[in-house]
Scaffold this motif. Structure first.
Motif, mmCIF file in Angstrom:
data_model
loop_
_atom_site.group_PDB
_atom_site.id
_atom_site.type_symbol
_atom_site.label_atom_id
_atom_site.label_comp_id
_atom_site.label_asym_id
_atom_site.label_seq_id
_atom_site.Cartn_x
_atom_site.Cartn_y
_atom_site.Cartn_z
ATOM 1 N N ILE A 32 0.854 -1.202 0.000
ATOM 2 C CA ILE A 32 0.000 0.000 0.000
ATOM 3 C C ILE A 32 0.881 1.241 0.000
ATOM 4 O O ILE A 32 0.667 2.184 -0.767
ATOM 5 C CB ILE A 32 -0.917 0.016 1.252
ATOM 6 N N ILE A 36 0.842 4.081 -2.906
ATOM 7 C CA ILE A 36 0.515 5.489 -2.666
ATOM 8 C C ILE A 36 1.644 6.377 -3.183
ATOM 9 O O ILE A 36 1.406 7.404 -3.809
ATOM 10 C CB ILE A 36 0.246 5.741 -1.167
ATOM 11 N N LEU A 40 -0.803 7.952 -6.277
ATOM 12 C CA LEU A 40 -1.821 8.254 -5.279
ATOM 13 C C LEU A 40 -3.210 8.293 -5.901
ATOM 14 O O LEU A 40 -4.154 7.673 -5.400
ATOM 15 C CB LEU A 40 -1.513 9.599 -4.604
ATOM 16 N N PHE A 43 -4.422 4.936 -6.611
ATOM 17 C CA PHE A 43 -4.753 4.227 -5.367
ATOM 18 C C PHE A 43 -6.139 4.634 -4.880
ATOM 19 O O PHE A 43 -6.971 3.783 -4.548
ATOM 20 C CB PHE A 43 -3.694 4.515 -4.298
ATOM 21 N N LEU A 44 -6.385 5.938 -4.847
ATOM 22 C CA LEU A 44 -7.677 6.426 -4.357
ATOM 23 C C LEU A 44 -8.801 5.968 -5.291
ATOM 24 O O LEU A 44 -9.851 5.512 -4.850
ATOM 25 C CB LEU A 44 -7.660 7.957 -4.250
ATOM 26 N N ILE A 48 -11.332 3.495 -3.299
ATOM 27 C CA ILE A 48 -12.554 4.103 -2.761
ATOM 28 C C ILE A 48 -13.724 3.710 -3.652
ATOM 29 O O ILE A 48 -13.703 3.931 -4.854
ATOM 30 C CB ILE A 48 -12.430 5.641 -2.681
ATOM 31 N N VAL A 49 -14.732 3.121 -3.039
ATOM 32 C CA VAL A 49 -15.906 2.700 -3.794
ATOM 33 C C VAL A 49 -16.737 3.934 -4.110
ATOM 34 O O VAL A 49 -17.026 4.738 -3.230
ATOM 35 C CB VAL A 49 -16.731 1.698 -2.960
ATOM 36 N N ALA A 50 -17.097 4.088 -5.382
ATOM 37 C CA ALA A 50 -17.789 5.315 -5.782
ATOM 38 C C ALA A 50 -19.193 5.401 -5.167
ATOM 39 O O ALA A 50 -19.549 6.389 -4.544
ATOM 40 C CB ALA A 50 -17.856 5.403 -7.294
ATOM 41 N N VAL A 86 -10.983 2.455 3.889
ATOM 42 C CA VAL A 86 -10.602 3.198 2.684
ATOM 43 C C VAL A 86 -11.726 3.103 1.650
ATOM 44 O O VAL A 86 -12.135 4.112 1.063
ATOM 45 C CB VAL A 86 -9.277 2.671 2.107
ATOM 46 N N ASN A 88 -14.793 2.852 1.950
ATOM 47 C CA ASN A 88 -15.959 3.669 2.281
ATOM 48 C C ASN A 88 -15.585 5.051 2.810
ATOM 49 O O ASN A 88 -16.328 5.641 3.581
ATOM 50 C CB ASN A 88 -16.827 2.934 3.297
ATOM 51 N N SER A 89 -14.435 5.529 2.400
ATOM 52 C CA SER A 89 -14.076 6.896 2.776
ATOM 53 C C SER A 89 -14.494 7.836 1.643
ATOM 54 O O SER A 89 -15.121 7.419 0.675
ATOM 55 C CB SER A 89 -12.581 6.986 3.059
ATOM 56 N N VAL A 90 -14.170 9.100 1.790
ATOM 57 C CA VAL A 90 -14.594 10.096 0.800
ATOM 58 C C VAL A 90 -13.397 10.476 -0.072
ATOM 59 O O VAL A 90 -12.305 10.716 0.442
ATOM 60 C CB VAL A 90 -15.149 11.347 1.514
ATOM 61 N N HIS A 91 -13.620 10.508 -1.368
ATOM 62 C CA HIS A 91 -12.526 10.834 -2.288
ATOM 63 C C HIS A 91 -12.363 12.354 -2.316
ATOM 64 O O HIS A 91 -12.714 13.015 -3.292
ATOM 65 C CB HIS A 91 -12.863 10.287 -3.666
ATOM 66 N N THR A 92 -11.806 12.897 -1.231
ATOM 67 C CA THR A 92 -11.726 14.356 -1.103
ATOM 68 C C THR A 92 -10.861 14.989 -2.193
ATOM 69 O O THR A 92 -10.992 16.163 -2.473
ATOM 70 C CB THR A 92 -11.140 14.770 0.270
ATOM 71 N N GLN B 121 -9.064 12.867 5.089
ATOM 72 C CA GLN B 121 -10.457 13.018 5.513
ATOM 73 C C GLN B 121 -10.564 14.126 6.559
ATOM 74 O O GLN B 121 -9.583 14.466 7.219
ATOM 75 C CB GLN B 121 -10.984 11.701 6.111
ATOM 76 N N LYS B 130 -17.028 9.912 5.947
ATOM 77 C CA LYS B 130 -17.812 8.679 5.832
ATOM 78 C C LYS B 130 -17.417 7.591 6.838
ATOM 79 O O LYS B 130 -17.612 7.784 8.033
ATOM 80 C CB LYS B 130 -17.737 8.166 4.401
#
Lengths: 558, 558
Positions: A32, A36, A40, A43-44, A48-50, A86, A88-92, B121, B130
């Motif tokens: 990982i 990254i 990066l 990776f994101l 990250i699931v849309a 990761v 379920n995080s937000v693709h900021t 995040q 999230k």
């Protein structure tokens, strides 16, 4: 050795390894790490699931409240984080996620952050930070100079002076605003005669000694909510945060500000601070700072400017005039994790007068002793990481020119998007961008015509309906995961100050293109045709038709 | 294109690259990144210069107050940081640096931090975090359970309840303590009748309404300085932090606490909070929490426990009894960047009652709306990074067992070191370790004998001399760079409460061995023989001789 002793020994050795042996190059975590470093964005994008999962569903992965008895393998935890956190995080960093103030980061911030974490310095004192302390003082000095433009001798004198601080580094803008108002409050009620000062005797005795009924912080009604929180924390109470009306551009009205101050004075309420906003959170507007500075002087109030968002506009030769008067502020909040493009957790406040911070100075025997260079003596926080290193690197690697490009491009892009919205028959621009923030909503042409001639009750009904539609579109777009705009509530004068929900857009990500902006509008238009909102849309058109028909009738009658 | 336009275009493209193109694998920054991954200890050893440079010398590298106009290359900045910053930083992970509360980090924390920073995040709201929100709620739940031991159904009910919070994540212990006392203050003066509560109307009206003359926070005189800072921030004034005498083991005396509370009550000062300390910063002692909880109940005061240091003692089956009564606390501060071995910037407070946090709840239209799961509604800070991910990983990968080993080993090591000091004729153990912290000083045998029979004036003179010697040894040892102990000032009863400077040692680094501890004593003994302090040492021996001679004379006369 007995079996039990052997197993205890093995556990101790395992623990020792955790602190001494790096992850193997082929381990999950190392892979990982390398991914990254190499890519990066990829990776994101990959991890990250849309499509958004419902939070109550996500919570199932974080349901256990017991700290596990037995260790899990690092690889197992790494895989868990990848799959459950990761994913379920937000693709900021996504250029289509233009709803919040967190954007993409320059690549170099990542390896630099690693150095910062590896060094694990504590900026509360020089004993645990050594060179990081002068570095942080330099960063504070640089931002101070950007704001106040003092000459070289000023900084040679004050920047590294152990008894003074040109500002305070904080975890973010909220603590920065709180720190500024803490200074303002303590200075508003200083030691005098038998009174040893608010900082020693407290607010109750301070107000009694000075014969006041209260102390107020005056700010436009578009001020950030952290100011109300600060009023609470500081013991003034939320009532002490006195909001002032804004003009149609969401800027404070100087006359209304002056009237409010006079009114408070009459009530024996000390105007302890006046806050200007340089980039309102919702609409990105800048208060008339110069006029505010004069009013603050008139009332002997501390003048604070919350430039958490808009501060870096000072890098732009084209736009810095918007912040004219900021150099008259006693204190200014700046957020590095916003438009200085530093990772989350970096804000700061600078003080015009190097002696201001002494109003909140604290010492102890084991730390930040008197006369030490320890930065902790004037910060609200105690132990703090070396985030200043990342700000320093941004200021060197992007430099003034680089930040100017970022600021100018963001504002240009906001204007481009505003024009794009203006050209759509079914979208309404609600606030035109002054910096890189704008608000708008979906609003079909007939409804806009009807709104233009509606009376208050009719407008309220249509706007209530539009609010539900805006909320639906915003939520659904977020859930689908391709793009994200945020939403807020404004009270436009043209709609009789009725609270209207609007899309809010922040254009700070340099990777956001006009094509992406067009796609966002297109998706929103399509969402407006979905079944889930069809009934609302139908009702809305009926209401509009009724208003327009009535108007035609009146026109005929006239 | 004109030349000017071309150059502007080139600048824009360079900016775009900074956000999209990773550092080349052979770049300076990538090599540092890889070095740290492969061999952190080696990297720190190689790059941090052992011998301390004077800070005023280091400052020369951070003297420029102008933000550069033109960008510098990433490699140039990386090299600058290596040579000027890293080289002159503090080797906090060194096993011979036993003077502060920052220790080595488990290896896995580094790549995990990189993931955290890459995701960037913002925990203030779910929209920008999230899955990090349920993860943070889980971490708060786990620490809550460690402290309060409620059953599974309690956590199923409350842990993810959007209208409640079992605690608040913070940047560190200072903000955690402040948050707890903010809650305590607001709850001490709630809405009642015509009064809308301190949080709305402020402290002045609150005290007037409730007919109080003030509000106090009562804590042992060994309480952390952040509590005094909190009293200032909260508008109570530093006077409101009322210190109580401790016994010879630096623990609060319950009788003295009760007397102090009665005295305050008589003065119409509301005892708003009583703070227990679980691991004093200077000596690592734990207050009698159980007895304090009863006194807090008696006076209707909020009972807060500052377990920033000692909280993780709860992991140890052998030592957790020391914290008996912590489960009666209304709130408990825990620092993850101390004994949870997480990088700098992670503290938290947990609340016994899930509704407590509502006393400081804030909302806004554009963020942390009512009913949302957003954690920002009850934190003092606004935007915050996802540090909870690192705590989560520590709790999973080290698990209860792992943390138990770390705690037990630290306490054992402190006892070993105490015994070692006891055996030296020329060192004096000043405070015996209860947890993993102890204090001692260099004190030759004749001086110790003399001190045992000295009157107050004689003791004061010898201790003044010893103070200078302790300070010299501590500073010189730090400057030489091989080892580091910190120093503080204590007032031992046996020396008529005269302020004595002592070495302070924190044994939390699992890599610190008995050999290293022996080396530290050896170096200190050698430093006591240096020219720089020879005069002081000579005077000290003369004073001791005089006291001993006088004593012999008195013995003969008797």
């Amino acid at each position: 050795m007995t079996g039990k002793k052997k197993s205890a020994q093995a556990s101790v050795e395992a623990m020792y390894r955790v602190f001494t042996v790096p992850e193997a190059p082929e381990s999950t975590l190392s892979r990982i790490d390398q991914n990254i470093s190499r890519n990066l964005a990829g990776f994101l994008q990959e991890h990250i699931v849309a499509v958004e999962r419902d939070l109550s569903d996500v919570e199932k992965n974080f349901a256990d409240s017991v700290i596990p008895e037995k260790p899990v393998f690092v690889s197992e935890q790494a895989q868990f984080l990848l799959d459950k956190l990761v994913a379920n995080s937000v693709h900021t960093a996504s250029p289509a996620f233009i709803g919040h103030m967190t954007s993409a980061l320059p690549y170099f911030m990542l390896p630099l952050s690693k150095i910062m974490i590896a060094l694990n310095q504590n900026l509360v004192k020089t004993e645990t930070s050594k060179a990081f302390t002068p570095l942080e003082r330099q960063v504070l000095g640089m931002i101070h100079r950007l704001v106040y433009q003092q000459d070289g001798s000023f900084y040679r004198k004050w920047m590294h002076d152990p008894r003074h601080a040109l500002g305070a580094m904080c975890s973010g803008g909220t603590v920065a605003n709180l720190t500024a108002l803490w200074v303002a409050r303590n200075r508003a009620f200083p030691a005098e005669g038998s009174f040893r000062g608010l900082h020693e005797e407290g607010l109750f005795r301070a107000l009694r000694y000075y014969g006041c009924e209260g102390a107020a912080i005056v700010v436009s009604k578009r001020g950030h909510y952290s100011l109300r929180k600060a009023a609470d924390v500081l013991g003034l109470g939320r009532d002490a945060l006195v909001p002032v009306e804004t003009d149609e551009f969401n800027r404070i009205q100087p006359d209304a500000l002056r009237d409010k101050c006079l009114e408070l004075q009459k009530q024996k309420i000390k105007v302890m601070a006046i806050c200007g906003v340089a980039g309102t959170t919702e609409t990105g507007n800048v208060d008339p700072l110069d006029a505010m500075a004069d009013i603050a002087r008139e009332f002997g109030a501390h003048f604070h400017v919350d430039a958490a968002w808009g501060g870096p506009t000072l890098f732009s030769r084209t736009h810095k005039h918007l912040l004219r008067g900021i150099e008259k502020a006693d204190s200014v909040t700046f957020d590095a994790h916003k438009q200085l493009y530093v990772p989350m957790g970096a804000g700061l406040v600078v003080f015009k007068d190097p002696s201001l911070a002494s109003a909140v100075e604290h010492h102890a025997q084991y730390i930040i002793r008197k006369g030490s260079r320890d930065l902790g003596s004037t910060t609200l926080e105690g132990s703090r990481p070396g985030m200043a290193m990342l700000i320093h690197s941004g200021l060197k690697i992007l430099a003034r020119e680089g930040y100017e490009i970022l600021i100018d491009q963001g504002i240009d892009k906001a204007k481009t998007f505003a024009n794009m919205i203006d050209e759509q028959p079914d979208f309404e621009l609600v606030t035109r961008p002054e910096l890189n923030i704008l608000t708008y909503r979906y609003c079909p042409e007939d409804v806009r015509q009807a709104l233009a001639m509606a009376d208050e009750l009719q407008a309220e009904k249509m706007n209530t309906c539009l609010n539900r539609i805006t909320k639906f579109i915003q939520k659904t777009q977020r859930e689908r995961g391709k793009a994200f705009v945020s939403r807020t509530r404004l009270e436009p004068a043209r709609y009789y100050h009725f609270p209207c929900i609007v899309f809010r857009v922040v254009l700070a990500n340099p990777l956001t293109t006009p094509d992406i902006l067009e796609d966002i509008l297109r998706e929103q238009r399509e969402l407006s045709k979905e079944d889930g909102i069809a009934d609302e849309i139908a009702i809305l058109h009926q209401m509009a038709a009724a208003v327009l028909k009535q108007d035609q009738k009146q026109a005929r009658q006239a």
